[in-house]
Design a protein around this motif. Structure first.
Motif, PDB file in Angstrom:
ATOM      1  N   LYS A 228       0.687   6.399   6.432  1.00 38.69           N
ATOM      2  CA  LYS A 228       0.453   5.083   7.021  1.00 38.69           C
ATOM      3  C   LYS A 228      -0.880   4.503   6.546  1.00 38.69           C
ATOM      4  CE  LYS A 228       3.262   5.667  11.197  1.00 38.69           C
ATOM      5  NZ  LYS A 228       4.161   4.539  10.887  1.00 38.69           N
ATOM      6  N   VAL A 231      -0.376   2.989   3.020  1.00 36.74           N
ATOM      7  CA  VAL A 231       0.330   1.700   3.060  1.00 36.74           C
ATOM      8  C   VAL A 231      -0.577   0.605   3.614  1.00 36.74           C
ATOM      9  CG1 VAL A 231       2.235   0.435   4.129  1.00 36.74           C
ATOM     10  CG2 VAL A 231       2.615   2.739   3.235  1.00 36.74           C
ATOM     11  N   SER A 232      -1.249   0.900   4.710  1.00 35.97           N
ATOM     12  CA  SER A 232      -2.108  -0.100   5.353  1.00 35.97           C
ATOM     13  C   SER A 232      -3.335  -0.428   4.512  1.00 35.97           C
ATOM     14  CB  SER A 232      -2.538   0.391   6.739  1.00 35.97           C
ATOM     15  OG  SER A 232      -1.425   0.524   7.596  1.00 35.97           O
ATOM     16  N   GLN A 233      -3.874   0.574   3.816  1.00 39.26           N
ATOM     17  CA  GLN A 233      -5.053   0.317   2.988  1.00 39.26           C
ATOM     18  C   GLN A 233      -4.723  -0.634   1.843  1.00 39.26           C
ATOM     19  OE1 GLN A 233      -7.981   0.432   3.907  1.00 39.26           O
ATOM     20  NE2 GLN A 233      -8.891   2.396   3.347  1.00 39.26           N
ATOM     21  N   LEU A 234      -3.535  -0.472   1.254  1.00 40.99           N
ATOM     22  CA  LEU A 234      -3.113  -1.400   0.206  1.00 40.99           C
ATOM     23  C   LEU A 234      -2.984  -2.814   0.766  1.00 40.99           C
ATOM     24  CD1 LEU A 234      -2.143  -2.034  -2.631  1.00 40.99           C
ATOM     25  CD2 LEU A 234       0.175  -1.343  -1.928  1.00 40.99           C
ATOM     26  N   LYS A 235      -2.436  -2.910   1.964  1.00 38.99           N
ATOM     27  CA  LYS A 235      -2.315  -4.212   2.628  1.00 38.99           C
ATOM     28  C   LYS A 235      -3.686  -4.827   2.853  1.00 38.99           C
ATOM     29  CE  LYS A 235      -0.491  -6.228   6.928  1.00 38.99           C
ATOM     30  NZ  LYS A 235       0.199  -5.909   8.209  1.00 38.99           N
ATOM     31  N   MET A 236      -4.638  -4.035   3.329  1.00 38.22           N
ATOM     32  CA  MET A 236      -5.978  -4.546   3.606  1.00 38.22           C
ATOM     33  C   MET A 236      -6.716  -4.937   2.323  1.00 38.22           C
ATOM     34  SD  MET A 236      -6.270  -4.664   6.851  1.00 38.22           S
ATOM     35  CE  MET A 236      -4.510  -5.102   6.754  1.00 38.22           C
ATOM     36  N   ARG A 237      -6.449  -4.231   1.233  1.00 42.24           N
ATOM     37  CA  ARG A 237      -7.119  -4.537  -0.027  1.00 42.24           C
ATOM     38  C   ARG A 237      -6.741  -5.920  -0.563  1.00 42.24           C
ATOM     39  NH1 ARG A 237      -9.857  -1.520  -3.311  1.00 42.24           N
ATOM     40  NH2 ARG A 237      -8.906  -2.504  -5.135  1.00 42.24           N
ATOM     41  N   ASN A 238      -5.620  -6.430  -0.092  1.00 38.86           N
ATOM     42  CA  ASN A 238      -5.165  -7.742  -0.543  1.00 38.86           C
ATOM     43  C   ASN A 238      -5.550  -8.869   0.403  1.00 38.86           C
ATOM     44  OD1 ASN A 238      -3.840  -6.861  -2.941  1.00 38.86           O
ATOM     45  ND2 ASN A 238      -2.155  -6.063  -1.707  1.00 38.86           N
ATOM     46  N   THR A 239      -6.450  -8.582   1.350  1.00 43.49           N
ATOM     47  CA  THR A 239      -6.882  -9.609   2.285  1.00 43.49           C
ATOM     48  C   THR A 239      -8.131 -10.324   1.786  1.00 43.49           C
ATOM     49  OG1 THR A 239      -8.279  -8.080   3.552  1.00 43.49           O
ATOM     50  CG2 THR A 239      -5.966  -8.287   4.243  1.00 43.49           C
ATOM     51  N   LYS A 260      -8.363 -12.983   7.819  1.00 39.00           N
ATOM     52  CA  LYS A 260      -7.188 -13.099   6.958  1.00 39.00           C
ATOM     53  C   LYS A 260      -7.349 -12.217   5.730  1.00 39.00           C
ATOM     54  CE  LYS A 260      -6.150 -17.879   8.249  1.00 39.00           C
ATOM     55  NZ  LYS A 260      -5.976 -19.264   7.746  1.00 39.00           N
TER      56      LYS A 260
END
Length: 260
Positions: A228, A231-239, A260
């Motif tokens: 998890k 997955v979440s770190q990749l999501k955060m890297r795109n913020t 955001k």
């Protein structure tokens, strides 16, 4: 395998692993991540070593993930590869058939702090600078940081510490249960040496059986947490907030987050 960024010394039943990038405060670049993963995985088959000390060369334990590496992941370095090495490190370290001790002086932050609190016993000097400070660059803890933080302080306190990202000294970290032993300034090596002597003079085989039983019950939870986190770190890297956090760090200014 010869290491460039870490040193491993084994004498009788004791091993000492030194994070060895002192000019970078032992920040973990891709090479160090590779070497740590290989080292911990190879130690899983070592039946002679019963205590492993992890410490940092120079003025710090580890400042965490290398910011320069983070800036390069858009090009030369795959973010997925980085997270894979981090996952391998955490899983292998948690399953080591030996008592693990973190010997902390100076900074232990971010991924460096995740590794530190993953140890069975954490020793830190009073003036240490300890922080789960991923929030400062718009990221979440990785390296099993959520799991190890929760194991030590419980879910409500873990959330507060992670969300605040506060830098704590040794006394503050001891008070909330993040470390186990407080060492006076400059004495962490002496304290760890005394602790190691006591452990090696104990019926340590029975202690290791207890570790194996307790950790085996939690291993699946750690694996899910690591999945998890990736997955979440990749999501955060795109913020936008992460990009702002990195830019502010490089420019040495306070970030302006927008959620955001």
């Amino acid at each position: 395998m010869e290491f460039q960024t870490i040193q491993l010394e084994i004498s009788d039943r004791l091993a000492t692993l030194t994070l060895n990038r002192p000019n970078a405060m032992n920040a973990m670049d891709l090479n160090m991540l590779k070497e740590l993963a290989h080292c911990f995985e190879s130690l899983q088959d070592n039946e002679e070593v019963q205590v492993l000390i992890v410490k940092g060369a120079g003025k710090a334990f580890s400042a965490g993930g290398d910011i320069k590496m983070m800036l390069q992941t858009e090009n030369a370095i795959s973010f997925e590869d980085i997270m894979d090495y981090i996952t391998r490190i955490s899983q292998a370290y948690y399953q080591l058939p030996m008592i693990t001790i973190s010997q902390i002086h100076g900074a232990a932050a971010g991924l460096g702090f995740s590794l530190a609190i993953a140890s069975d016993i954490v020793v830190a000097e009073e003036s240490s600078k300890l922080a789960m400070n991923f929030i400062g660059i718009g990221l979440i803890p990785d390296g099993g940081g959520h799991f190890f933080m929760k194991e030590r302080v419980g879910v409500p306190k873990a959330k507060q510490i992670i969300w605040e990202g506060k830098m704590m000294n040794g006394k503050e970290a001891l008070a909330v249960g993040l470390i186990d032993e407080l060492a006076p300034e400059g004495s962490s090596q002496q304290v760890v040496s005394q602790l190691t002597d006591k452990l090696l003079a104990s019926p340590i085989s029975s202690m290791l059986e207890t570790k194996s039983i307790l950790h085996s019950q939690k291993l699946d939870e750690l694996k899910v947490t690591l999945e998890k986190e990736a997955v979440s770190q990749l999501k955060m890297r795109n913020t936008n907030d992460h990009l702002e956090g990195i830019q502010a760090f490089v420019e040495k200014r306070s970030p302006k987050f927008i959620g955001k």
